[in-house]
Design a protein around this motif. Sequence first.
Motif, PDB file in Angstrom:
ATOM      1  N   GLN A 100       0.821  -1.212   0.000  1.00  0.00           N
ATOM      2  CA  GLN A 100       0.000   0.000   0.000  1.00  0.00           C
ATOM      3  C   GLN A 100       0.855   1.262   0.000  1.00  0.00           C
ATOM      4  N   LEU A 101       2.013   1.222   0.652  1.00  0.00           N
ATOM      5  CA  LEU A 101       2.912   2.372   0.592  1.00  0.00           C
ATOM      6  C   LEU A 101       3.447   2.558  -0.822  1.00  0.00           C
ATOM      7  N   CYS A 102       3.785   1.458  -1.463  1.00  0.00           N
ATOM      8  CA  CYS A 102       4.261   1.505  -2.853  1.00  0.00           C
ATOM      9  C   CYS A 102       3.203   2.121  -3.766  1.00  0.00           C
ATOM     10  N   VAL A 121       2.789   5.844  -3.190  1.00  0.00           N
ATOM     11  CA  VAL A 121       3.878   6.621  -3.769  1.00  0.00           C
ATOM     12  C   VAL A 121       3.694   6.750  -5.283  1.00  0.00           C
ATOM     13  N   ILE A 122       3.255   5.671  -5.914  1.00  0.00           N
ATOM     14  CA  ILE A 122       3.098   5.657  -7.373  1.00  0.00           C
ATOM     15  C   ILE A 122       1.998   6.607  -7.816  1.00  0.00           C
ATOM     16  N   VAL A 150      10.528  -2.407  -5.074  1.00  0.00           N
ATOM     17  CA  VAL A 150       9.851  -1.688  -6.151  1.00  0.00           C
ATOM     18  C   VAL A 150       9.531  -0.259  -5.714  1.00  0.00           C
ATOM     19  N   GLY A 151       8.967  -0.113  -4.520  1.00  0.00           N
ATOM     20  CA  GLY A 151       8.586   1.210  -4.041  1.00  0.00           C
ATOM     21  C   GLY A 151       9.776   2.136  -3.859  1.00  0.00           C
ATOM     22  N   ALA A 159      13.492   4.237 -12.981  1.00  0.00           N
ATOM     23  CA  ALA A 159      13.842   3.204 -11.999  1.00  0.00           C
ATOM     24  C   ALA A 159      14.218   1.881 -12.644  1.00  0.00           C
ATOM     25  N   PHE A 160      13.507   1.504 -13.718  1.00  0.00           N
ATOM     26  CA  PHE A 160      13.663   0.133 -14.230  1.00  0.00           C
ATOM     27  C   PHE A 160      13.990   0.030 -15.731  1.00  0.00           C
ATOM     28  N   MET A 161      13.732   1.098 -16.508  1.00  0.00           N
ATOM     29  CA  MET A 161      13.829   0.956 -17.963  1.00  0.00           C
ATOM     30  C   MET A 161      14.681   2.049 -18.620  1.00  0.00           C
TER      31      MET A 161
END
Length: 734
Positions: free
Chosen positions: A168-170, A173-174, A243-244, A256-258
Amino acid sequence: MIAISVEWQKIRKLELTYVALILGAIIPIVKFVPFLFQDVAVVEGEISYSIFESSISQNIGNFVLFILFIYIVIAASRIAQVDHKNNCWQLIETQPVSRFQIYIAKYAILLFLSLWCITSYFISNMMFSLLDYFVHPDPAKMVSIDIIWMLKTYLRVFVTILGIAALQLCLAVIFSGFLWSFLIGILGLILNLYFLNAGENFLYSPYNSLSFFKASGDIRGLEHFISFSEQVSVFWTIVFLVVGYFWYSRKGFTNAFMKNKSKILVSGVSLAIFSGIFFILKKPKSYISKGVGVTVKGSIKATFAVDSMHIYSEEFHKKLGVVPIKNNQFSWTTSEKLPLDSYILEFGGKKLSIFMGNGDVVDLNIQCNETEQKIFFKSNRKAEPFYQAKLEYDNGLESFGFNFYSVLDRENPTNDPTEFYKVAQEDWTDNLKKIDHYINPENEGLSDEYKEYRKQLLAIRYFAEIDKYKKLSPLSIADKGDSKEFVDELNTYAKKPGRLLSKDDIYLQYRLDQLLTAKESVSNRDSILFVKLDQLPKGVDKDRLLAKHLGQNIELKKDSASRNHIFTSQIHKIENKDYKNMLYSRLKQINLSQKGAPFPDLLLMDDRGNEVKLSKYKDKYVVIDLWATWCSPCRKVRPIFDTRSFQYAYNSEIQFISISIDENKSKWMNYLKTTPSHIPQYWLPNADKLMDQYKIEGIPRFMIIDPEGKIFNLNTPFPGDDNFVDILDKLKKY
């Protein structure tokens, strides 16, 4: 600590601590407050229990699944919204601490608030249960607590919500808006409720750990108090913290990832690693044999003296062993290879059915008094139907699907045989998947032997339904290709029945039905069956079928002469001694309980301590209420029994009496002082002898003895039933 202090200052004015206190106390308030000013009847015979443990454990599953979950969704969104609204997210590089410390600080604050809510739930339950203890005193209530149990339960709740908090924190944030993270959380709750009601598990949902927690029950019955729900939660915690954090620190998914090839490669490798770990984690724990023989051990806490436990086979009640009980502990091990089956544990007049076989270790925690028993158990075969788990298992696996039954229930099921077979086959496939993929809340699967038995039993049930359908249908559908393939598949399971199936009542009845043609099944069925059974080759298979059919016949005969005649004509055809002895015992019991059989002249004791024989009421129909003070249904029906006695007071040929089977005479005497009755009251010493003689397994039990002291009706309807009145109205005709 600096980061945590700063983050706390940010959200201090959101009043989330007060919300945590209020939500944590909601369930205790709703549970206790409405009843504090009401009279609550004391339930006699209840097992002593800790008021604190009972109140906490009673609704802890609902608290975690609903209240605590909703609070985490709200708190996570509110924590993230502070940064979104003040543009702190874009300014994290200006902070005097690292981005990692900031993100972990937010997570720590969320966990602290969650702990505040959990603590509120525990303390509120303890406070209200203590208040209830004084307002509604009850001998069964105890002001005690197992500190180890409390700490383990508290820790289990905390570990279970770690993954949900990280998720839920992730999400908070998103998504910059409060609504999206909240809606996704609610969607997760809906998914949980859907799969709980469907009796299925959706392991790929991170929210599923809450469902497993709710279903797993008390820690006393868990193999490990950090169970599957907690293990899954820890996995999702790591995933969503990673992830978050990267999303938060890099200010977006792409960065972050790409962003470049190296990040894409790292992301791909990380995804593969996490997927592999999850695949290993979610794989059900298969049944593992603990060696040769069986071990039954554990503890027993009883309000009466128990010095030994007897272990019997359920089918023929053969004694397997006697286990001494010392200091409330017992342990029994046999090197004998016991077949997988149901067995009976008997102790102090109590019986407990367990399911076990060669290579099993069973650990029992038993609490009991004269009327009730609570059992917590551990076993390497725990996923299979063992004591209370049996009901949960049967509801999920023994039922046919709704679609199949809807076809059978249509007004004209013969109109479309193709659809019938299509839906039946789909339902069969679904049920096979349920058996193959069934797991209990601790992620334990079924043993191969038990899976095979359930599939064979399922096939027999489908054959029975298909035969029923064919009898209803005038259409010939046996040659249809779609049905032939399905029937052939069922035959692969039904042709070679295993040991468990070969003695199952459903299977035996199916075999008997298969021996008859449609015409024979409606004309002189029983006699034809005996002839066909006689033609079967000798062996235990024939003995089982003949015992099943003969047992049904002697129960249906209304007089002992015809019953004895058919029994003597067939019993010599059974070679197996166990089945023979079982039938002799059943015949004796039926003859003993039939109308017109002599009833023992019971030696009773009245409420003044005088001995009275039942023959005192000779020349009258004696209507007996067999009851006990510890039996709640007995106490509820007593006023109705009193009313009926007034109704027939004019009839001098009918006498109502009440016989208590309490072990403790003083409890019966004390009850009569507070709840008097105009009906003659008696106490029966050594009541177990009567109960065993007539196989009376439950009370209240109502019986009628005729004027000659013989049985008129040994299982009379309850006094509130119309049939009770009908029977008494007809007594004057006899």
